[in-house]
Design a protein around this motif. Structure first.
Motif, mmCIF file in Angstrom:
data_model
loop_
_atom_site.group_PDB
_atom_site.id
_atom_site.type_symbol
_atom_site.label_atom_id
_atom_site.label_comp_id
_atom_site.label_asym_id
_atom_site.label_seq_id
_atom_site.Cartn_x
_atom_site.Cartn_y
_atom_site.Cartn_z
ATOM 1 N N GLY A 117 0.831 -1.203 0.000
ATOM 2 C CA GLY A 117 0.000 0.000 0.000
ATOM 3 C C GLY A 117 0.857 1.241 0.000
ATOM 4 O O GLY A 117 2.074 1.176 0.212
ATOM 5 N N PRO A 118 0.232 2.396 -0.218
ATOM 6 C CA PRO A 118 0.983 3.645 -0.253
ATOM 7 C C PRO A 118 1.451 4.037 1.145
ATOM 8 O O PRO A 118 0.765 3.796 2.140
ATOM 9 N N SER A 119 2.637 4.648 1.218
ATOM 10 C CA SER A 119 3.123 5.099 2.513
ATOM 11 C C SER A 119 4.078 6.268 2.342
ATOM 12 O O SER A 119 4.637 6.477 1.258
ATOM 13 N N ILE A 120 4.232 7.009 3.433
ATOM 14 C CA ILE A 120 5.205 8.094 3.498
ATOM 15 C C ILE A 120 5.914 8.012 4.839
ATOM 16 O O ILE A 120 5.373 7.489 5.817
ATOM 17 N N TYR A 121 7.135 8.523 4.859
ATOM 18 C CA TYR A 121 7.902 8.618 6.095
ATOM 19 C C TYR A 121 7.988 10.081 6.514
ATOM 20 O O TYR A 121 8.081 10.974 5.675
ATOM 21 N N LEU A 122 7.985 10.311 7.821
ATOM 22 C CA LEU A 122 8.188 11.634 8.384
ATOM 23 C C LEU A 122 8.890 11.477 9.714
ATOM 24 O O LEU A 122 9.061 10.357 10.199
ATOM 25 N N GLN A 123 9.318 12.581 10.288
ATOM 26 C CA GLN A 123 10.035 12.554 11.559
ATOM 27 C C GLN A 123 9.201 13.213 12.644
ATOM 28 O O GLN A 123 8.583 14.255 12.400
ATOM 29 N N ASP A 124 9.189 12.617 13.836
ATOM 30 C CA ASP A 124 8.561 13.282 14.970
ATOM 31 C C ASP A 124 9.580 14.261 15.564
ATOM 32 O O ASP A 124 10.724 14.311 15.116
ATOM 33 N N PRO A 125 9.174 15.067 16.555
ATOM 34 C CA PRO A 125 10.090 16.081 17.076
ATOM 35 C C PRO A 125 11.385 15.545 17.680
ATOM 36 O O PRO A 125 12.374 16.271 17.758
ATOM 37 N N ASP A 126 11.414 14.293 18.108
ATOM 38 C CA ASP A 126 12.631 13.724 18.680
ATOM 39 C C ASP A 126 13.468 12.976 17.646
ATOM 40 O O ASP A 126 14.449 12.320 17.987
ATOM 41 N N GLY A 127 13.086 13.050 16.366
ATOM 42 C CA GLY A 127 13.862 12.409 15.312
ATOM 43 C C GLY A 127 13.497 10.963 15.046
ATOM 44 O O GLY A 127 14.168 10.296 14.265
ATOM 45 N N ASN A 128 12.424 10.445 15.675
ATOM 46 C CA ASN A 128 11.968 9.089 15.375
ATOM 47 C C ASN A 128 11.277 9.102 14.017
ATOM 48 O O ASN A 128 10.487 10.002 13.717
ATOM 49 N N THR A 129 11.540 8.097 13.207
ATOM 50 C CA THR A 129 10.902 7.999 11.899
ATOM 51 C C THR A 129 9.556 7.305 12.048
ATOM 52 O O THR A 129 9.460 6.222 12.629
ATOM 53 N N VAL A 130 8.520 7.957 11.521
ATOM 54 C CA VAL A 130 7.152 7.451 11.566
ATOM 55 C C VAL A 130 6.716 7.187 10.126
ATOM 56 O O VAL A 130 6.842 8.055 9.266
ATOM 57 N N GLU A 131 6.215 5.998 9.862
ATOM 58 C CA GLU A 131 5.657 5.674 8.549
ATOM 59 C C GLU A 131 4.147 5.723 8.662
ATOM 60 O O GLU A 131 3.563 5.133 9.579
ATOM 61 N N LEU A 132 3.489 6.436 7.753
ATOM 62 C CA LEU A 132 2.035 6.425 7.654
ATOM 63 C C LEU A 132 1.689 5.580 6.436
ATOM 64 O O LEU A 132 2.116 5.878 5.331
ATOM 65 N N LYS A 133 0.916 4.503 6.660
ATOM 66 C CA LYS A 133 0.636 3.547 5.586
ATOM 67 C C LYS A 133 -0.848 3.419 5.355
ATOM 68 O O LYS A 133 -1.622 3.220 6.288
ATOM 69 N N GLY A 134 -1.230 3.576 4.093
ATOM 70 C CA GLY A 134 -2.634 3.474 3.700
ATOM 71 C C GLY A 134 -3.081 2.040 3.545
ATOM 72 O O GLY A 134 -2.289 1.102 3.688
ATOM 73 N N PRO A 135 -4.357 1.883 3.205
ATOM 74 C CA PRO A 135 -4.905 0.533 3.009
ATOM 75 C C PRO A 135 -4.209 -0.193 1.865
ATOM 76 O O PRO A 135 -3.611 0.434 0.978
ATOM 77 N N PRO A 136 -4.277 -1.520 1.865
ATOM 78 C CA PRO A 136 -3.634 -2.284 0.801
ATOM 79 C C PRO A 136 -4.215 -1.949 -0.558
ATOM 80 O O PRO A 136 -5.392 -1.607 -0.689
ATOM 81 N N ILE A 137 -3.361 -2.046 -1.570
ATOM 82 C CA ILE A 137 -3.784 -1.838 -2.947
ATOM 83 C C ILE A 137 -4.468 -3.103 -3.414
ATOM 84 O O ILE A 137 -3.924 -4.204 -3.312
ATOM 85 N N VAL A 138 -5.684 -2.955 -3.928
ATOM 86 C CA VAL A 138 -6.445 -4.089 -4.436
ATOM 87 C C VAL A 138 -6.165 -4.218 -5.930
ATOM 88 O O VAL A 138 -6.322 -3.256 -6.681
ATOM 89 N N THR A 139 -5.718 -5.404 -6.343
ATOM 90 C CA THR A 139 -5.414 -5.614 -7.773
ATOM 91 C C THR A 139 -6.375 -6.559 -8.402
ATOM 92 O O THR A 139 -7.057 -7.326 -7.788
#
Length: 139
Positions: A117-139
């Motif tokens: 599924g689609p996802s993006i990475y971002l950083q929280d204020p303490d530098g931890n990497t957070v991935e936000l992941k959407g629903p699975p891609i249906v094929t």
């Protein structure tokens, strides 16, 4: 015979922080978590993230002090963690993040517990990497 352990998903994760207020603002204002429970006597703040909890432990409390040096870019406690989100509208997500001064990495298709599924990475204020992941891609 059934296996003794049958995993259902992520229950909680624990992040150590030296600025709980800043982390609460990020996780609540930006990612829409809510403060579920506080144990100031041990330096614990539990944030509700859907069916999962994100525990923040302060470095000046007993739990955080036991973990050693403060988290930082050169000494992170983890690589990243992933939060599943119900909908993935790239433009709307980026607009929301930008309003909070958060820059996200490129949108990519990644594999997770629910499949690709689609996802993006971002950083929280303490530098931890957070991935936000959407629903699975249906094929």
């Amino acid at each position: 015979m059934a296996p003794p352990i049958r995993l259902k998903g992520l229950d909680h994760l624990v992040l150590r922080t030296d600025n709980a207020d800043r982390m609460i603002r990020f996780y609540c204002d930006v990612l829409n978590c809510t403060v579920e429970r506080r144990r100031d006597d041990i330096g614990l703040i539990q944030l509700r993230a859907g069916q999962t909890l994100i525990d923040l432990v302060t470095l000046d409390g007993p739990l955080g002090a036991a973990g050693g040096a403060a988290p930082g870019r050169e000494g992170r406690n983890m690589d990243h963690f992933c939060l599943a989100i119900e909908r993935f509208n790239d433009a709307a997500l980026r607009k929301h993040l930008a309003q909070h001064g958060i820059q996200a990495g490129p949108t990519e298709t990644r594999y997770g517990a629910g499949g690709f599924g689609p996802s993006i990475y971002l950083q929280d204020p303490d530098g931890n990497t957070v991935e936000l992941k959407g629903p699975p891609i249906v094929t």
